[in-house]
Write a protein that holds these residues in place. Structure first.
Motif, PDB file in Angstrom:
ATOM      1  N   LEU A 195      48.197  84.703  46.958  1.00  0.00           N
ATOM      2  CA  LEU A 195      47.710  85.800  47.790  1.00  0.00           C
ATOM      3  C   LEU A 195      46.937  86.817  46.957  1.00  0.00           C
ATOM      4  CD1 LEU A 195      50.759  86.355  50.184  1.00  0.00           C
ATOM      5  CD2 LEU A 195      48.528  85.354  50.745  1.00  0.00           C
ATOM      6  N   SER A 196      47.419  87.096  45.767  1.00  0.00           N
ATOM      7  CA  SER A 196      46.729  88.031  44.877  1.00  0.00           C
ATOM      8  C   SER A 196      45.351  87.506  44.511  1.00  0.00           C
ATOM      9  CB  SER A 196      47.567  88.253  43.624  1.00  0.00           C
ATOM     10  OG  SER A 196      46.867  89.057  42.711  1.00  0.00           O
ATOM     11  N   ARG A 197      45.301  86.230  44.197  1.00  0.00           N
ATOM     12  CA  ARG A 197      44.012  85.600  43.825  1.00  0.00           C
ATOM     13  C   ARG A 197      43.031  85.605  44.998  1.00  0.00           C
ATOM     14  NH1 ARG A 197      40.063  84.898  40.755  1.00  0.00           N
ATOM     15  NH2 ARG A 197      39.275  82.799  40.516  1.00  0.00           N
ATOM     16  N   LEU A 198      43.543  85.396  46.186  1.00  0.00           N
ATOM     17  CA  LEU A 198      42.671  85.402  47.379  1.00  0.00           C
ATOM     18  C   LEU A 198      42.072  86.770  47.621  1.00  0.00           C
ATOM     19  CD1 LEU A 198      44.708  83.156  49.860  1.00  0.00           C
ATOM     20  CD2 LEU A 198      42.513  82.626  48.791  1.00  0.00           C
ATOM     21  N   THR A 199      42.853  87.812  47.385  1.00  0.00           N
ATOM     22  CA  THR A 199      42.309  89.158  47.600  1.00  0.00           C
ATOM     23  C   THR A 199      41.267  89.499  46.545  1.00  0.00           C
ATOM     24  OG1 THR A 199      44.159  90.145  46.385  1.00  0.00           O
ATOM     25  CG2 THR A 199      44.355  90.027  48.787  1.00  0.00           C
ATOM     26  N   GLU A 200      41.347  88.893  45.373  1.00  0.00           N
ATOM     27  CA  GLU A 200      40.347  89.100  44.331  1.00  0.00           C
ATOM     28  C   GLU A 200      39.012  88.461  44.701  1.00  0.00           C
ATOM     29  OE1 GLU A 200      41.846  87.677  40.616  1.00  0.00           O
ATOM     30  OE2 GLU A 200      43.600  88.966  40.698  1.00  0.00           O
ATOM     31  N   VAL A 201      39.082  87.349  45.391  1.00  0.00           N
ATOM     32  CA  VAL A 201      37.881  86.600  45.764  1.00  0.00           C
ATOM     33  C   VAL A 201      37.258  87.283  46.925  1.00  0.00           C
ATOM     34  CG1 VAL A 201      37.000  84.397  46.629  1.00  0.00           C
ATOM     35  CG2 VAL A 201      38.859  84.455  44.977  1.00  0.00           C
TER      36      VAL A 201
END
Length: 76
Positions: A70-76
């Protein structure tokens, strides 16, 4: 009862397992399974696979992995 041989029973096994056949077709396959050892074996394999898949689909990723994704998705 309509003619329900091994070919028909095996062709309809997936739908039978999920109760997606008409009532008449379901009864035909049920009756065939009661009298055919080979098809009963196929049916048991189908039940086992269905249960395993249902169990596998209920498993959840560890919370740490979920948060990282989820953290990585918000970065993208």
């Amino acid at each position: 009862m309509t003619d329900c041989g091994c070919d028909k029973a095996k062709a309809e096994l997936e739908e039978y397992l999920h109760r997606e056949l008409s009532d008449e077709a379901f009864r035909d396959v049920t009756e065939h399974l009661e009298n055919c050892e080979d098809c009963t074996g196929e049916h048991l394999v189908g039940i086992t696979m269905t249960v395993k898949m249902q169990k596998a689909c209920r498993e959840k990723a560890p919370e740490e992995l979920r948060n990282a994704i989820l953290s990585r998705l918000t970065e993208v």
